[in-house]
Design a protein around this motif. Structure first.
Motif, PDB file in Angstrom:
ATOM      1  N   VAL A  29      16.849  -5.922  53.347  1.00 17.79           N
ATOM      2  CA  VAL A  29      15.793  -4.997  52.937  1.00 17.79           C
ATOM      3  C   VAL A  29      16.091  -4.577  51.501  1.00 17.79           C
ATOM      4  O   VAL A  29      17.240  -4.306  51.157  1.00 17.79           O
ATOM      5  CB  VAL A  29      15.792  -3.746  53.853  1.00 17.79           C
ATOM      6  N   TYR A  30      15.052  -4.576  50.675  1.00 20.97           N
ATOM      7  CA  TYR A  30      15.216  -4.153  49.281  1.00 20.97           C
ATOM      8  C   TYR A  30      14.388  -2.902  49.036  1.00 20.97           C
ATOM      9  O   TYR A  30      13.324  -2.737  49.626  1.00 20.97           O
ATOM     10  CB  TYR A  30      14.739  -5.262  48.331  1.00 20.97           C
ATOM     11  N   VAL A  31      14.908  -2.056  48.180  1.00 20.22           N
ATOM     12  CA  VAL A  31      14.147  -0.853  47.834  1.00 20.22           C
ATOM     13  C   VAL A  31      13.911  -0.843  46.324  1.00 20.22           C
ATOM     14  O   VAL A  31      14.570  -1.570  45.585  1.00 20.22           O
ATOM     15  CB  VAL A  31      14.883   0.436  48.277  1.00 20.22           C
ATOM     16  N   ASP A  32      12.959   0.018  45.909  1.00 19.73           N
ATOM     17  CA  ASP A  32      12.615   0.062  44.481  1.00 19.73           C
ATOM     18  C   ASP A  32      13.815   0.468  43.636  1.00 19.73           C
ATOM     19  O   ASP A  32      14.657   1.248  44.080  1.00 19.73           O
ATOM     20  CB  ASP A  32      11.499   1.093  44.247  1.00 19.73           C
ATOM     21  N   TYR A  33      13.851  -0.048  42.405  1.00 15.99           N
ATOM     22  CA  TYR A  33      14.917   0.354  41.496  1.00 15.99           C
ATOM     23  C   TYR A  33      14.736   1.817  41.114  1.00 15.99           C
ATOM     24  O   TYR A  33      13.612   2.314  41.037  1.00 15.99           O
ATOM     25  CB  TYR A  33      14.872  -0.484  40.208  1.00 15.99           C
ATOM     26  N   ASP A  34      15.825   2.444  40.835  1.00 17.65           N
ATOM     27  CA  ASP A  34      15.851   3.787  40.304  1.00 17.65           C
ATOM     28  C   ASP A  34      15.121   3.764  38.947  1.00 17.65           C
ATOM     29  O   ASP A  34      15.426   2.894  38.120  1.00 17.65           O
ATOM     30  CB  ASP A  34      17.353   4.103  40.086  1.00 17.65           C
ATOM     31  N   PRO A  35      14.175   4.685  38.676  1.00 16.23           N
ATOM     32  CA  PRO A  35      13.473   4.655  37.379  1.00 16.23           C
ATOM     33  C   PRO A  35      14.443   4.697  36.199  1.00 16.23           C
ATOM     34  O   PRO A  35      14.211   4.062  35.173  1.00 16.23           O
ATOM     35  CB  PRO A  35      12.602   5.915  37.408  1.00 16.23           C
ATOM     36  N   GLU A  36      15.543   5.423  36.362  1.00  8.58           N
ATOM     37  CA  GLU A  36      16.518   5.501  35.259  1.00  8.58           C
ATOM     38  C   GLU A  36      17.125   4.132  34.978  1.00  8.58           C
ATOM     39  O   GLU A  36      17.349   3.756  33.835  1.00  8.58           O
ATOM     40  CB  GLU A  36      17.665   6.435  35.653  1.00  8.58           C
ATOM     41  N   TYR A  37      17.371   3.384  36.061  1.00 14.30           N
ATOM     42  CA  TYR A  37      17.940   2.035  35.920  1.00 14.30           C
ATOM     43  C   TYR A  37      16.921   1.135  35.219  1.00 14.30           C
ATOM     44  O   TYR A  37      17.251   0.397  34.302  1.00 14.30           O
ATOM     45  CB  TYR A  37      18.289   1.506  37.311  1.00 14.30           C
ATOM     46  N   VAL A  38      15.657   1.245  35.643  1.00 20.84           N
ATOM     47  CA  VAL A  38      14.604   0.418  35.041  1.00 20.84           C
ATOM     48  C   VAL A  38      14.509   0.721  33.546  1.00 20.84           C
ATOM     49  O   VAL A  38      14.499  -0.185  32.709  1.00 20.84           O
ATOM     50  CB  VAL A  38      13.245   0.670  35.739  1.00 20.84           C
ATOM     51  N   ASP A  39      14.493   2.037  33.199  1.00 24.32           N
ATOM     52  CA  ASP A  39      14.379   2.399  31.778  1.00 24.32           C
ATOM     53  C   ASP A  39      15.587   1.919  30.988  1.00 24.32           C
ATOM     54  O   ASP A  39      15.465   1.492  29.838  1.00 24.32           O
ATOM     55  CB  ASP A  39      14.247   3.927  31.631  1.00 24.32           C
TER      56      ASP A  39
END
Ligand SMILES: C[S@@+](CC[C@H](N)C(=O)[O-])C[C@H]1O[C@@H](n2cnc3c(N)ncnc32)[C@H](O)[C@@H]1O
Length: 481
Positions: free
Chosen positions: A187-197
């Protein structure tokens, strides 16, 4: 493994021990259980809620368990027996009683789980440490996979804070498997917005797609990884690769980006692959002309799920039934997706307001539930009716199923001679020696409570004790003497 001896969409109202004892061995793919936590409380649903009338007691004394079962544990699982004994010494009889209640049920769950199956035990810090040891004893320490911390509420200041301690906001899910090959869907979950930025810092102007730059060199040579990559700066300042197969352009117009032992770097891909990337527009050049790989955010699966779950809030809004201790559908959705496939059988032996069953139904799994409270049947009907629009009704049952996986056992009375020898002619009830003709074969766990004709469930009683015991368990009968 055997076929289930019950239909999907069955809900039993009653004690789950009798029902579990009646279920065939090795026929369930996934068990999720959210039993009472030994919280020393009485849970009641608020009046006016969908679950109004539902309540259950979560305080334990030895009167709540069958002491016979405790003795039986000593034979069936000495490790579990020792864990319970340790808990009695450090925590007292309340914890002992609770753990006996849990251990006899966990043993049945272990028996009915398929060899590819999984079990998730939901608990909290009240008894979680003992339950971990019980699970190790019953399912095997090697079959322990993860202890998931689920953040069930936001920081709060409750009365316990006043007592100078940290706020308790997490529950624990102990995840065990039945054997070496278990069902697992990552199962995968969305990346942390901070990680994406921080990492996906570039955006393609034409498409708006976000990407990060991936290194195209590697430390270890392997295959066709030592070649020159020819690049040229265009008038507009962008670097491009020379994609002509023969590399026809005059040599002095191009720069050659070499890799090799002298730099301790090699290309990570073959030249053919690099050309493919360049044709697909997946190369982006650094100011030095060094190519990098464009790794698009929308092509990444997300972060593999870890053992700390902070993104699932408690059941809110329309989902809320008012059932005390109701768990959120998203939590069960995640568990069921990871540890079962479509068509698999999911069982919740403490199903409450049927969260597991609703989540399983949505994911096209087969499902069954058990709860002491009759309200569970009504709630699952209502909740699934809401989902499906039209509902044929879950099968509401009160009688435990009868096992069909024991083959045709010989008539239980044929064990009379063997038992007479093993017991040396002594009645288990009154411990008196009797002649053979006075002895009768008794089901230790009565058949009406899920007991079988299996030799392990048989004993000899004198006719007087047998009549007196009738449909009771030994402990109930002894307590009444
Ligand atoms: C913590 S609640 C489960 C809540 C459930 N996960 C949900 O989301 O609604 C525990 C449930 O166990 C049930 N229960 C307690 N002892 C039981 C037993 N011996 N057999 C079957 N159910 C039992 C209670 O009635 C209660 O509904």
């Amino acid at each position: 493994m055997s076929a289930p001896n019950f239909a999907s969409e069955s809900i039993w109202t009653g004690d789950n021990l009798a029902v579990l004892r009646g279920i065939n061995s090795g026929c369930v793919d996934l068990i999720y259980l959210d039993p009472p936590f030994n919280s020393n409380r009485l849970y009641e649903a608020p009046i006016g809620s969908k679950a109004a009338g539902a309540s259950f007691k979560d305080a334990w004394t030895l009167d709540d368990v069958d002491v016979y079962e405790h003795g039986e544990l000593a034979d069936r699982n000495p490790a579990a027996y020792s864990v319970i004994e340790a808990a009695r010494q450090s925590h007292g009889k309340g914890m002992q009683s609770y753990l006996i209640f849990m251990a006899v049920r966990l043993l049945e769950m272990q028996r009915i789980l398929k060899s590819t199956g999984s079990i998730y035990l939901h608990c909290d810090t009240t008894a979680g440490h003992y339950l971990k040891l019980l699970m190790d004893s019953v399912f095997g320490a090697a079959n322990f996979k993860t202890s998931i911390a689920w953040k069930r509420s936001v920081a709060h200041s409750d009365t316990k804070q006043g007592r100078k301690q940290h706020g308790r906001i997490q529950d624990t899910l102990l995840f065990y498997v039945a054997g070496a090959r278990w069902t697992w869907n990552p199962v995968y979950v969305d990346y942390d917005p901070e990680y994406v930025d921080g990492f996906y810092r570039h955006t393609e102007t034409e498409t708006g797609r976000r990407y990060r730059k991936g290194d195209l060199t590697a430390a270890k040579p392997g295959g066709d990884t030592l070649y020159d990559w020819r690049v040229k700066r265009r008038k507009d300042g962008d670097w491009v690769a020379d994609l002509e197969d023969e590399w026809m352009a005059p040599r002095d117009e191009w720069e050659y980006l070499g890799v090799g032992p002298y730099r301790n770097r090699y290309w990570a891909y073959s030249k053919t692959k690099m050309r493919e990337f360049a044709h697909q527009g997946r190369l982006v050049y650094a100011s030095t002309g060094m190519p990098n790989y464009k790794r698009y955010l929308d092509e990444m699966p997300g972060v593999p799920l870890q053992d700390l779950w902070t993104d699932i809030p408690v059941a809110l809004g329309k989902e809320r039934t008012g059932y005390p201790t109701q768990k959120p559908l998203a939590l069960l959705d995640r568990i069921i997706r990871a540890s079962s496939n479509e068509g698999d059988m999911v069982l919740d032996p403490f199903c409450g307001c049927a969260t597991t069953l609703v989540a399983a139904d949505r994911l096209r799994r087969k499902w069954a539930g058990i709860d002491l409270s009759a309200l569970a049947v009504k709630l699952v009907d209502d909740r699934i009716a809401e989902d499906r629009g039209l509902w044929g009704g879950a099968t509401a049952l009160t009688q435990p199923p009868k096992r069909t996986d024991l083959g045709t056992l010989p008539n239980y009375r044929t064990h009379r001679h063997r038992l007479y020898g093993e017991q040396e002619g002594v009645c288990v009830g009154c411990e008196t020696h009797f002649p053979f003709r006075v002895m009768e074969v008794d089901h230790i766990l009565p058949r009406s409570r899920g007991g079988t004709d299996h030799p392990d469930n048989l004993q000899l009683l004198c006719s007087g004790c047998n009549r007196s015991k009738a449909g009771r368990t030994m402990a109930e009968w002894r307590a009444a003497q």
